[in-house]
Design a protein around this motif. Structure first.
Motif, mmCIF file in Angstrom:
data_model
loop_
_atom_site.group_PDB
_atom_site.id
_atom_site.type_symbol
_atom_site.label_atom_id
_atom_site.label_comp_id
_atom_site.label_asym_id
_atom_site.label_seq_id
_atom_site.Cartn_x
_atom_site.Cartn_y
_atom_site.Cartn_z
ATOM 1 N N MET A 1 0.847 -1.173 0.000
ATOM 2 C CA MET A 1 0.000 0.000 0.000
ATOM 3 C C MET A 1 0.896 1.241 0.000
ATOM 4 O O MET A 1 1.875 1.304 0.729
ATOM 5 N N THR A 2 0.550 2.193 -0.819
ATOM 6 C CA THR A 2 1.276 3.455 -0.889
ATOM 7 C C THR A 2 0.361 4.563 -0.411
ATOM 8 O O THR A 2 -0.805 4.634 -0.796
ATOM 9 N N LYS A 3 0.901 5.426 0.445
ATOM 10 C CA LYS A 3 0.153 6.572 0.963
ATOM 11 C C LYS A 3 0.990 7.831 0.773
ATOM 12 O O LYS A 3 2.215 7.787 0.838
ATOM 13 N N GLU A 4 0.312 8.934 0.557
ATOM 14 C CA GLU A 4 0.993 10.226 0.487
ATOM 15 C C GLU A 4 1.026 10.820 1.886
ATOM 16 O O GLU A 4 0.005 10.856 2.583
ATOM 17 N N VAL A 5 2.203 11.265 2.297
ATOM 18 C CA VAL A 5 2.382 11.901 3.595
ATOM 19 C C VAL A 5 3.014 13.266 3.352
ATOM 20 O O VAL A 5 4.020 13.375 2.653
ATOM 21 N N ILE A 6 2.425 14.300 3.909
ATOM 22 C CA ILE A 6 2.953 15.658 3.777
ATOM 23 C C ILE A 6 3.495 16.074 5.137
ATOM 24 O O ILE A 6 2.774 16.047 6.135
ATOM 25 N N ILE A 7 4.783 16.432 5.164
ATOM 26 C CA ILE A 7 5.447 16.844 6.393
ATOM 27 C C ILE A 7 5.895 18.287 6.236
ATOM 28 O O ILE A 7 6.617 18.617 5.297
ATOM 29 N N THR A 8 5.473 19.139 7.143
ATOM 30 C CA THR A 8 5.902 20.540 7.148
ATOM 31 C C THR A 8 7.058 20.672 8.138
ATOM 32 O O THR A 8 6.929 20.280 9.302
ATOM 33 N N VAL A 9 8.176 21.202 7.650
ATOM 34 C CA VAL A 9 9.401 21.285 8.448
ATOM 35 C C VAL A 9 9.998 22.679 8.320
ATOM 36 O O VAL A 9 10.012 23.254 7.229
ATOM 37 N N THR A 10 10.505 23.213 9.415
ATOM 38 C CA THR A 10 11.223 24.481 9.421
ATOM 39 C C THR A 10 12.706 24.179 9.614
ATOM 40 O O THR A 10 13.067 23.434 10.539
#
Length: 52
Positions: A1-10
């Motif tokens: 299974m493939t999932k999109e993950v969005i990570i916001t990083v500073t």
């Protein structure tokens, strides 16, 4: 299974876009090493936000 993950990083210090990209790739395991000249090499990545 493939999932999109969005990570916001500073970035924890001043760096170029190229250095930031290298650090993200390294921190997520996409790259096995990071340049010692990259000012981010001593920092762990801390996510500001994660969306799954």
């Amino acid at each position: 299974m493939t999932k999109e993950v969005i990570i916001t990083v500073t970035a924890p210090c001043e760096c170029t876009d190229e250095q930031f990209t290298e650090w993200i790739y390294y921190s997520t395991g996409y790259l096995g090493s990071i340049s010692i000249d990259n000012p981010l090499h001593e920092y762990d990545m801390d996510a500001d936000d994660v969306t799954v």
